[in-house]
Scaffold this active site. Structure first.
Site, PDB file in Angstrom:
ATOM      1  N   GLY A 156       0.310   5.742   0.241  1.00 21.26           N
ATOM      2  CA  GLY A 156      -0.621   6.819   0.533  1.00 21.26           C
ATOM      3  C   GLY A 156       0.131   8.114   0.726  1.00 21.26           C
ATOM      4  O   GLY A 156       1.363   8.162   0.571  1.00 21.26           O
ATOM      5  N   VAL A 166       3.254   1.035   3.057  1.00 22.91           N
ATOM      6  CA  VAL A 166       2.990  -0.099   3.939  1.00 22.91           C
ATOM      7  C   VAL A 166       3.572  -1.352   3.303  1.00 22.91           C
ATOM      8  O   VAL A 166       3.341  -1.619   2.109  1.00 22.91           O
ATOM      9  CB  VAL A 166       1.477  -0.285   4.188  1.00 22.91           C
ATOM     10  CG1 VAL A 166       1.241  -1.509   5.072  1.00 22.91           C
ATOM     11  CG2 VAL A 166       0.887   0.952   4.838  1.00 22.91           C
ATOM     12  N   ASP A 207     -12.369   7.499  14.498  1.00 26.05           N
ATOM     13  CA  ASP A 207     -12.518   7.233  13.061  1.00 26.05           C
ATOM     14  C   ASP A 207     -12.918   5.781  12.799  1.00 26.05           C
ATOM     15  O   ASP A 207     -12.335   5.105  11.953  1.00 26.05           O
ATOM     16  CB  ASP A 207     -11.215   7.561  12.331  1.00 26.05           C
ATOM     17  CG  ASP A 207     -11.417   7.789  10.831  1.00 26.05           C
ATOM     18  OD1 ASP A 207     -12.565   8.076  10.422  1.00 26.05           O
ATOM     19  OD2 ASP A 207     -10.442   7.688  10.070  1.00 26.05           O
ATOM     20  N   GLY A 225       2.883   7.798   3.419  1.00 27.95           N
ATOM     21  CA  GLY A 225       4.040   6.938   3.232  1.00 27.95           C
ATOM     22  C   GLY A 225       3.646   5.623   2.582  1.00 27.95           C
ATOM     23  O   GLY A 225       2.785   5.587   1.702  1.00 27.95           O
ATOM     24  N   GLY A 239       0.816  -1.212   0.000  1.00 34.60           N
ATOM     25  CA  GLY A 239       0.000   0.000   0.000  1.00 34.60           C
ATOM     26  C   GLY A 239       0.845   1.255   0.000  1.00 34.60           C
ATOM     27  O   GLY A 239       1.956   1.281   0.534  1.00 34.60           O
ATOM     28  N   LYS A 247       4.496  -0.159   8.722  1.00 37.27           N
ATOM     29  CA  LYS A 247       3.881   1.087   8.280  1.00 37.27           C
ATOM     30  C   LYS A 247       4.927   2.191   8.347  1.00 37.27           C
ATOM     31  O   LYS A 247       5.371   2.564   9.436  1.00 37.27           O
ATOM     32  CB  LYS A 247       2.677   1.422   9.169  1.00 37.27           C
ATOM     33  CG  LYS A 247       1.928   2.680   8.775  1.00 37.27           C
ATOM     34  CD  LYS A 247       0.730   2.901   9.707  1.00 37.27           C
ATOM     35  CE  LYS A 247      -0.032   4.168   9.382  1.00 37.27           C
ATOM     36  NZ  LYS A 247      -1.183   4.375  10.319  1.00 37.27           N
TER      37      LYS A 247
END
Length: 426
Positions: free
Chosen positions: A164, A169, A280, A167, A162, A184
Site C-alpha cells: 500500500g 505487509v 474507522d 508500506g 499486501g 506491518k
C-alpha cells in the site's frame, strides 16, 4: 480479556523472567543463550510437560494423563527453568549451548527435592504471593534495527501479502515460538499520517488486550521504517464475506449478523472503557481469526485512532471513511458514540446488503447523513422488528440518545433465538 493479567508467581533468572498466571498460563520474557527473545504466552510449556511425563517410567505416564498435568509453580535460574506439576514432579526446561530448548523430568536426588520443598515453605511463610497487576504494554518490546535485515534474527519465512501507500505487509514465522505473525512495515517517508499518529496507533494497540481486538507483540524500528509485529488472522476480511454473499444474491443470516455484532460491541465497550476511539470501523477493518465455525473476529487498523485524556469528552480531530461517518464527525466533534454510528452502518450493511447512506461526493453523503433517515421500510422488510429497533438506536443523529456499546449489548435483539432467523435472498 482484560488489559491486565494477575500473576500467581514470577521468577527472575540471570537472563530471563518466567511468570505463571493465576489461570495457569506460563509466560517467558528474556533471552536464551543465542540472544533470541522470548515473550508472550509460552504455549508449549504445558504440552512439553505432558510429553516429558509420557516419556518417563510407565507408572509416571499412567499418573500423568494429558488432562491431569498442570503447572503449579516455577523457579528460574540463569539459563534453566524448573516447573513443578500439581502432583509434585519437577521438570527442567532450558537452553543448551546451541540455544535449543530441552525439557525432561528432572532427575533430582532426595536432598534436592527436600531443598525445593524447604525453599517453598520459607517463601510461602515469609514471602507470600501477593496479587499485583502487570500491564500488557510493559511486555510489548521496542527495539532498534540497523536495517530490515535485522528482523531475520527474530523471524523467518517472510511472505508478502499486501502492499500500500504506507508500506508492505508480510506473514512471518517467529523463531522463538514457531507461530505465524504479521509484520506491518510502515515507511516513515510514505506514511499518510504524521509520525505522531503512528505512535498513537502503537500506544492504542499496546493498551488494549481483548479477544476481538488485534494484538500487537513487538515494535521494531530503523531509520526508514517502523515494523509492527501483529497477531495473524487467517480467516480474511468481513468485507470479503459480504461481497461473496452479494454475488450469490444473499445477505448474511440475521443470527450470524447478531453473533458478529455482539463481538464488535464487546470490543467497542472494552475499547471505549480504555479511552480509545477507533474512528474507522468498517468491514475492511474487521478480520476473521480463522476459518472455523466459531467465526471469532478481530478489529484491526488503529492508524486513525485517538486516546482520550481523563475527563476528555470529544475531539476535533475528524477522520474516517465518509460513508461510515456519524453526523457529528462532519461538525468535527467526535466522541465514543461516533464509533457506535459506524457500528450501526456496518450492521445495516450486514442485514440488508446496502449502506444506509451513499453518494458520489463527500458533500452528498454529508447532506444525507445529517438530514435524511435511512430507508428502513424499503431495505429492512425481511429484518426482524427487534433488529430494526436496535438499528434506529445506533443510527440516531442525536448523540445523547444514541446507544453506547454497553447499552447495545443489553438490547433484546441479543436474546432472540437463532432458530427464529433465516437467510434472506435479495
Amino acid at each position: 480479556m482484560d488489559a491486565s493479567r494477575k500473576w500467581a508467581r514470577v521468577s527472575c533468572g540471570g537472563t530471563f523472567t518466567v511468570a505463571l498466571s493465576e489461570s495457569g498460563e506460563l509466560y517467558s520474557f528474556g533471552y536464551n543463550q543465542c540472544g533470541a527473545l522470548g515473550h508472550g504466552p509460552w504455549d508449549g510449556a504445558a504440552s512439553a510437560a505432558r510429553q516429558a511425563a509420557a516419556h518417563a517410567d510407565t507408572a509416571a505416564s499412567q499418573r500423568h494423563r494429558a488432562d491431569n498435568v498442570h503447572i503449579v509453580d516455577v523457579a528460574c535460574g540463569n539459563y534453566h527453568t524448573l516447573l513443578l506439576t500439581n502432583d509434585g514432579i519437577v521438570y527442567a526446561m532450558g537452553s543448551n549451548g546451541n540455544g535449543e530448548c530441552g525439557l525432561g523430568a528432572a532427575k533430582l536426588h532426595a536432598p534436592a527435592s527436600q531443598f525445593w520443598r524447604l525453599i517453598q515453605r520459607i517463601r510461602d511463610r515469609y514471602f507470600p504471593a501477593k496479587e499485583f497487576v502487570v500491564q500488557k504494554q510493559i511486555f510489548v518490546n521496542r527495539q532498534p534495527l540497523e536495517t530490515m535485515s535485522g528482523l531475520f534474527s527474530f523471524f523467518t519465512d517472510f511472505e508478502l501479502v499486501g502492499t500500500g501507500s504506507f508500506g508492505t505487509v508480510y506473514v512471518v514465522r517467529e523463531l522463538v515460538s514457531g507461530k505465524l505473525r504479521v509484520c506491518k512495515c510502515i515507511s516513515k517517508a510514505k506514511a499518510l499520517v504524521a509520525a505522531s499518529q503512528i505512535e498513537i496507533e502503537i500506544s492504542a494497540m499496546k493498551a488494549l488486550n481483548h479477544p476481538n481486538i488485534l494484538k500487537i507483540f513487538d515494535v521494531f524500528e530503523d531509520a526508514k521504517h517502523v515494523y509492527l509485529i501483529l497477531e495473524h488472522c487467517s480467516g480474511g476480511e468481513l468485507y470479503k464475506r459480504i461481497t461473496q454473499s452479494g454475488k450469490h444474491g444473499c445477505v448474511l443470516a440475521e443470527g450470524e449478523v447478531r453473533g458478529l455484532m455482539k463481538q464488535i460491541f464487546q470490543a467497542l465497550a472494552y475499547m471505549h472503557s480504555k479511552k480509545v476511539l477507533h474512528k474507522d470501523l468498517k468491514p475492511e477493518n474487521i478480520l476473521f481469526n480463522d476459518r472455523t465455525t466459531r467465526e471469532r473476529i478481530s478489529i484491526i487498523d488503529f492508524g486513525l485512532s485517538e486516546i482520550f485524556d481523563n475527563g476528555q469528552d470529544f475531539t476535533r480531530n475528524a477522520a474516517g471513511t465518509v460513508t461510515y461517518m456519524a453526523p457529528e464527525v462532519f461538525a468535527r466533534k467526535l466522541c465514543f458514540k461516533s464509533d457506535m454510528w459506524s457500528a450501526g452502518v456496518l450492521m445495516f450493511l450486514l442485514l440488508t446488503g446496502h449502506l444506509p447512506y451513499s453518494g458520489s461526493t463527500v458533500l452528498e453523503v454529508r447532506r444525507k447523513v445529517t438530514r435524511i433517515e435511512p430507508a428502513y421500510e424499503r431495505r429492512c422488510q425481511h429484518v426482524t422488528k427487534v433488529a430494526v429497533d436496535l438499528l434506529r438506536n445506533l443510527l440516531n443523529r442525536n448523540v445523547a440518545k444514541r446507544f453506547s456499546a454497553v447499552e447495545a449489548l443489553q438490547h433484546p435483539w441479543f436474546k432472540v433465538s437463532d432458530t427464529e432467523i433465516f437467510e434472506y435472498r435479495v
